[in-house]
Design an enzyme around this catalytic site. Structure first.
Site, short mmCIF file in Angstrom:
data_model
loop_
_atom_site.label_atom_id
_atom_site.label_comp_id
_atom_site.label_asym_id
_atom_site.label_seq_id
_atom_site.Cartn_x
_atom_site.Cartn_y
_atom_site.Cartn_z
N ARG A 18 0.82 -1.22 0.00
CA ARG A 18 0.00 0.00 0.00
C ARG A 18 0.85 1.27 0.00
O ARG A 18 0.53 2.23 -0.70
CB ARG A 18 -0.96 0.01 1.19
CG ARG A 18 -2.02 -1.07 1.12
CD ARG A 18 -2.85 -1.12 2.39
NE ARG A 18 -2.00 -1.44 3.52
CZ ARG A 18 -2.22 -1.05 4.77
NH1 ARG A 18 -3.28 -0.33 5.07
NH2 ARG A 18 -1.40 -1.40 5.74
N ASN A 36 -6.07 -2.70 2.24
CA ASN A 36 -6.09 -4.15 2.38
C ASN A 36 -7.53 -4.60 2.57
O ASN A 36 -8.31 -3.93 3.23
CB ASN A 36 -5.28 -4.59 3.61
CG ASN A 36 -3.79 -4.51 3.40
OD1 ASN A 36 -3.31 -4.48 2.27
ND2 ASN A 36 -3.05 -4.48 4.49
#
Length: 88
Positions: A18, A36
């Site tokens: 990320r 996520n």
């Protein structure tokens, strides 16, 4: 402007995916978000010029060094005209 939703599968959580994704998106001048998911995938939306979105989707197929991407699903969605890129 173009916006896509992507779902990235493989070893993509716990490897900095990320944060590397946000850095790459910012470098390309994109807006959107990445997060996520409970099923172990990473989901993101990228918005910006077509060439930058294509480059970001291409980057997503590899990810950072420790990631092992097995598949990337891409779906076109309507641009929202947002600002910034966030990590969720």
């Amino acid at each position: 402007m173009r916006r896509v939703e992507v779902v990235i599968r493989g070893r993509v959580q716990g490897v900095g995916f990320r944060y590397h994704c946000r850095s790459e998106a910012q470098r390309l001048g994109l807006v959107g978000w990445v997060r996520n998911e409970p099923d172990g995938t990473v989901r993101a939306e990228f918005e910006g010029p077509d060439d930058a979105v294509v480059a970001m989707v291409s980057w997503s197929r590899q990810g950072p060094d420790y990631a092992r991407v097995t598949s990337v699903e891409v779906r076109e969605i309507a641009p929202t005209g947002g600002s910034g890129f966030t990590v969720g």
